[in-house]
Scaffold this motif. Sequence first.
Motif, PDB file in Angstrom:
ATOM      1  N   ASN A 115       0.588  -1.130   0.179  1.00 42.57           N
ATOM      2  CA  ASN A 115       0.153   0.174   0.175  1.00 42.57           C
ATOM      3  C   ASN A 115       0.774   0.925  -0.031  1.00 42.57           C
ATOM      4  OD1 ASN A 115      -2.780   0.967  -0.006  1.00 42.57           O
ATOM      5  ND2 ASN A 115      -2.297   2.062   2.254  1.00 42.57           N
ATOM      6  N   GLY A 116       0.674   1.889  -0.967  1.00 40.24           N
ATOM      7  CA  GLY A 116       1.241   3.662  -1.196  1.00 40.24           C
ATOM      8  C   GLY A 116       2.527   3.987  -1.537  1.00 40.24           C
ATOM      9  N   THR A 117       2.444   2.435  -2.172  1.00 38.59           N
ATOM     10  CA  THR A 117       3.979   2.566  -2.727  1.00 38.59           C
ATOM     11  C   THR A 117       4.206   3.266  -4.265  1.00 38.59           C
ATOM     12  OG1 THR A 117       3.602   0.324  -4.071  1.00 38.59           O
ATOM     13  CG2 THR A 117       5.392   0.409  -2.035  1.00 38.59           C
ATOM     14  N   GLY A 118       2.924   3.309  -4.880  1.00 42.20           N
ATOM     15  CA  GLY A 118       2.715   4.655  -5.947  1.00 42.20           C
ATOM     16  C   GLY A 118       2.507   3.420  -7.489  1.00 42.20           C
ATOM     17  N   VAL A 232       6.329  -2.808  -7.406  1.00 45.54           N
ATOM     18  CA  VAL A 232       6.886  -1.495  -7.343  1.00 45.54           C
ATOM     19  C   VAL A 232       6.521  -1.159  -6.186  1.00 45.54           C
ATOM     20  CG1 VAL A 232       5.138   0.535  -6.949  1.00 45.54           C
ATOM     21  CG2 VAL A 232       4.036  -0.654  -9.202  1.00 45.54           C
ATOM     22  N   LEU A 233       7.476  -0.641  -6.033  1.00 47.83           N
ATOM     23  CA  LEU A 233       8.567  -0.281  -4.773  1.00 47.83           C
ATOM     24  C   LEU A 233       8.411   0.838  -4.477  1.00 47.83           C
ATOM     25  CD1 LEU A 233      11.271  -3.475  -4.675  1.00 47.83           C
ATOM     26  CD2 LEU A 233       9.635  -3.018  -3.754  1.00 47.83           C
ATOM     27  N   ASP A 234       8.648   1.418  -3.287  1.00 43.28           N
ATOM     28  CA  ASP A 234       8.977   2.911  -2.594  1.00 43.28           C
ATOM     29  C   ASP A 234      10.580   2.924  -2.400  1.00 43.28           C
ATOM     30  OD1 ASP A 234       9.031   5.115  -1.236  1.00 43.28           O
ATOM     31  OD2 ASP A 234       7.365   4.389  -0.007  1.00 43.28           O
ATOM     32  N   ALA A 235      11.319   3.544  -3.248  1.00 41.12           N
ATOM     33  CA  ALA A 235      12.423   3.809  -2.889  1.00 41.12           C
ATOM     34  C   ALA A 235      12.082   4.516  -1.095  1.00 41.12           C
ATOM     35  CB  ALA A 235      12.949   4.716  -3.447  1.00 41.12           C
ATOM     36  N   THR A 236      11.908   5.271  -0.615  1.00 38.47           N
ATOM     37  CA  THR A 236      12.214   5.800   0.581  1.00 38.47           C
ATOM     38  C   THR A 236      12.136   4.462   1.576  1.00 38.47           C
ATOM     39  OG1 THR A 236       9.592   6.661   0.731  1.00 38.47           O
ATOM     40  CG2 THR A 236      10.574   8.041  -0.245  1.00 38.47           C
ATOM     41  N   THR A 237      11.392   3.820   1.065  1.00 36.70           N
ATOM     42  CA  THR A 237      11.534   2.702   2.400  1.00 36.70           C
ATOM     43  C   THR A 237      12.704   1.403   2.367  1.00 36.70           C
ATOM     44  OG1 THR A 237      10.676   0.633   0.474  1.00 36.70           O
ATOM     45  CG2 THR A 237       9.012   1.463   2.275  1.00 36.70           C
ATOM     46  N   GLY A 238      13.641   2.581   1.863  1.00 43.08           N
ATOM     47  CA  GLY A 238      15.261   1.409   1.867  1.00 43.08           C
ATOM     48  C   GLY A 238      15.252   0.253   1.275  1.00 43.08           C
ATOM     49  N   GLN A 239      16.104  -0.465   2.735  1.00 44.61           N
ATOM     50  CA  GLN A 239      16.287  -1.355   3.380  1.00 44.61           C
ATOM     51  C   GLN A 239      15.011  -2.514   2.946  1.00 44.61           C
ATOM     52  OE1 GLN A 239      19.179  -3.048   2.236  1.00 44.61           O
ATOM     53  NE2 GLN A 239      19.181  -0.758   1.547  1.00 44.61           N
ATOM     54  N   ASP A 255       7.754 -10.440 -12.731  1.00 41.55           N
ATOM     55  CA  ASP A 255       9.084 -10.726 -13.693  1.00 41.55           C
ATOM     56  C   ASP A 255      10.016  -9.046 -13.826  1.00 41.55           C
ATOM     57  OD1 ASP A 255       8.113 -12.531 -15.871  1.00 41.55           O
ATOM     58  OD2 ASP A 255       6.595 -11.307 -15.075  1.00 41.55           O
ATOM     59  N   GLY A 256       9.668  -8.046 -12.673  1.00 44.82           N
ATOM     60  CA  GLY A 256      10.426  -7.167 -12.450  1.00 44.82           C
ATOM     61  C   GLY A 256       9.637  -5.703 -12.010  1.00 44.82           C
ATOM     62  N   LEU A 257      10.855  -4.630 -12.023  1.00 46.61           N
ATOM     63  CA  LEU A 257      10.674  -3.907 -11.033  1.00 46.61           C
ATOM     64  C   LEU A 257      10.122  -2.118 -11.463  1.00 46.61           C
ATOM     65  CD1 LEU A 257      13.070  -4.799  -8.408  1.00 46.61           C
ATOM     66  CD2 LEU A 257      11.130  -5.603  -8.022  1.00 46.61           C
ATOM     67  N   ILE A 258       8.660  -1.733 -10.431  1.00 44.90           N
ATOM     68  CA  ILE A 258       9.800  -0.357 -10.794  1.00 44.90           C
ATOM     69  C   ILE A 258       9.732   0.569  -9.888  1.00 44.90           C
ATOM     70  CG2 ILE A 258       8.115   1.886 -11.526  1.00 44.90           C
ATOM     71  CD1 ILE A 258       6.730   0.700 -14.090  1.00 44.90           C
ATOM     72  N   VAL A 259      10.667   0.950 -10.126  1.00 45.46           N
ATOM     73  CA  VAL A 259      10.970   1.637  -8.189  1.00 45.46           C
ATOM     74  C   VAL A 259      10.072   3.492  -8.536  1.00 45.46           C
ATOM     75  CG1 VAL A 259      13.067   2.006  -6.253  1.00 45.46           C
ATOM     76  CG2 VAL A 259      12.844   0.491  -7.951  1.00 45.46           C
ATOM     77  N   THR A 260       9.720   3.792  -7.212  1.00 46.54           N
ATOM     78  CA  THR A 260       8.553   5.325  -7.064  1.00 46.54           C
ATOM     79  C   THR A 260       9.443   6.340  -6.329  1.00 46.54           C
ATOM     80  OG1 THR A 260       7.519   4.167  -5.821  1.00 46.54           O
ATOM     81  CG2 THR A 260       6.992   4.322  -7.630  1.00 46.54           C
ATOM     82  N   GLY A 286      10.221   6.007 -10.997  1.00 45.80           N
ATOM     83  CA  GLY A 286       9.022   7.122 -10.595  1.00 45.80           C
ATOM     84  C   GLY A 286      10.239   8.550 -10.008  1.00 45.80           C
ATOM     85  N   VAL A 287       9.675   9.480 -10.552  1.00 47.03           N
ATOM     86  CA  VAL A 287      10.409  11.002 -10.426  1.00 47.03           C
ATOM     87  C   VAL A 287       9.518  11.750  -9.690  1.00 47.03           C
ATOM     88  CG1 VAL A 287      12.756   9.983 -10.902  1.00 47.03           C
ATOM     89  CG2 VAL A 287      11.283  11.487 -12.119  1.00 47.03           C
ATOM     90  N   GLY A 288       8.475  11.453  -9.451  1.00 44.13           N
ATOM     91  CA  GLY A 288       7.025  12.749  -9.140  1.00 44.13           C
ATOM     92  C   GLY A 288       5.619  11.652  -9.545  1.00 44.13           C
ATOM     93  N   GLU A 289       4.881  12.602  -9.260  1.00 43.07           N
ATOM     94  CA  GLU A 289       3.426  12.792  -8.929  1.00 43.07           C
ATOM     95  C   GLU A 289       3.182  12.358 -11.007  1.00 43.07           C
ATOM     96  OE1 GLU A 289       1.137  12.801  -5.668  1.00 43.07           O
ATOM     97  OE2 GLU A 289       2.854  14.133  -4.523  1.00 43.07           O
ATOM     98  N   ALA A 290       3.578  13.132 -11.557  1.00 43.18           N
ATOM     99  CA  ALA A 290       2.936  13.184 -13.007  1.00 43.18           C
ATOM    100  C   ALA A 290       3.548  12.703 -14.056  1.00 43.18           C
ATOM    101  CB  ALA A 290       2.937  15.049 -13.606  1.00 43.18           C
TER     102      ALA A 290
END
Length: 311
Positions: A115-118, A232-239, A255-260, A286-290
């Motif tokens: 939840n909330g990763t984007g 989808v992973l949220d980079a701010t969660t770090g480790q 199969d693959g990742l998108i890091v937001t 992901g480098v922003g919300e747009a």
Amino acid sequence: MSEKRGSWLSRLKAGLNLTSASLGNGISSVFARGRLDDKALEELEELLILGDLGAATAADLTETIAKERFGRDVSEVEVRTALANEIAVILEPVAKPLLIERSAKPHVVLVAGVNGTGKTTTVGKLASQFRADDLTVMLAAADTFRAAAVDQLKIWGERSGSPVVVRDGAGGDPASLAYDALVRARAEDIDVLLIDTAGRLQNKANLMAELQKIDRVVKKLDERAPHTRLLVLDATTGQNAHSQVEIFREAVDIDGLIVTKLDGTAKGGVLVALAQRFGLPVFALGVGEAVEDLRPFEAQEFARALMNLNN
Ligand SMILES: Nc1nc2c(ncn2[C@@H]2O[C@H](COP(=O)(O)OP(=O)(O)O)[C@@H](O)[C@H]2O)c(=O)[nH]1
Ligand SMILES: [Mg+2]
């Protein structure tokens, strides 16, 4: 064009620089003495671990740097450049775009993540980008538990000109919704079906069972679906991203990742650790919300930004 490119790149860099500024400062203090000795190497390894590159990657990188330069006088830029090159070697094999099989009709993308990763935002951005590539897109709101989640997806549907398949009323079975969406996508000759899922159910076991069920039911219609299972992973969660990959991989074959959220995080280094550990393709960042803030992952560029080098 270059204006736009400049803005997202600087945003990506601004994010990474939170890491690289601390890494950079650390590296300059390590090399203030100039000589690459045991103490400098130890400190360098520590810094890389602090930069979320992970213990294994930090050890490997330090060893590589030591091999060629031990006991020599080195400059800070030389070390940063060498590190960036080594990091790029780690990242290169995982920098792969999400390729759509045009013959699949539709190519089904199952989008999973905490939840909330984007997830929903990423689905929306992907929809817009695929539409810009002249593909027809359908969205399935398989996060059926929250009305707000469905509304959020509808907005992205409107924005990208993609029909959104939703359940009437609240609740409902996400897997049967995904099934219905695939039936409809086939009938309408859609190129890409993006299935947005929930990141939180009553508990983890339920969430994983639900994902597996979606994975299973779409196969009844097309044995090769989902063609892409995207985490989808949220980079701010770090480790914490590591355990998310492990948990989701147990449920379905990712199969693959998108890091937001790589804009404004000090934890961009985690991508290097993930690449080294799992070797899963990183489709985009992901480098922003747009819409335009979903960018291809370029290994060299990312590695240099991480080491605070000008591209
Ligand atoms: N800064 C930033 N925010 C993002 C990014 N991706 C998503 N978000 C924001 O993160 C929040 C959660 O995103 P959402 O797509 O709803 O996550 P979901 O629960 O996984 O579907 C929203 O406020 C998004 O606008 C990103 O790359 N950068
Ligand atoms: Mg969502």
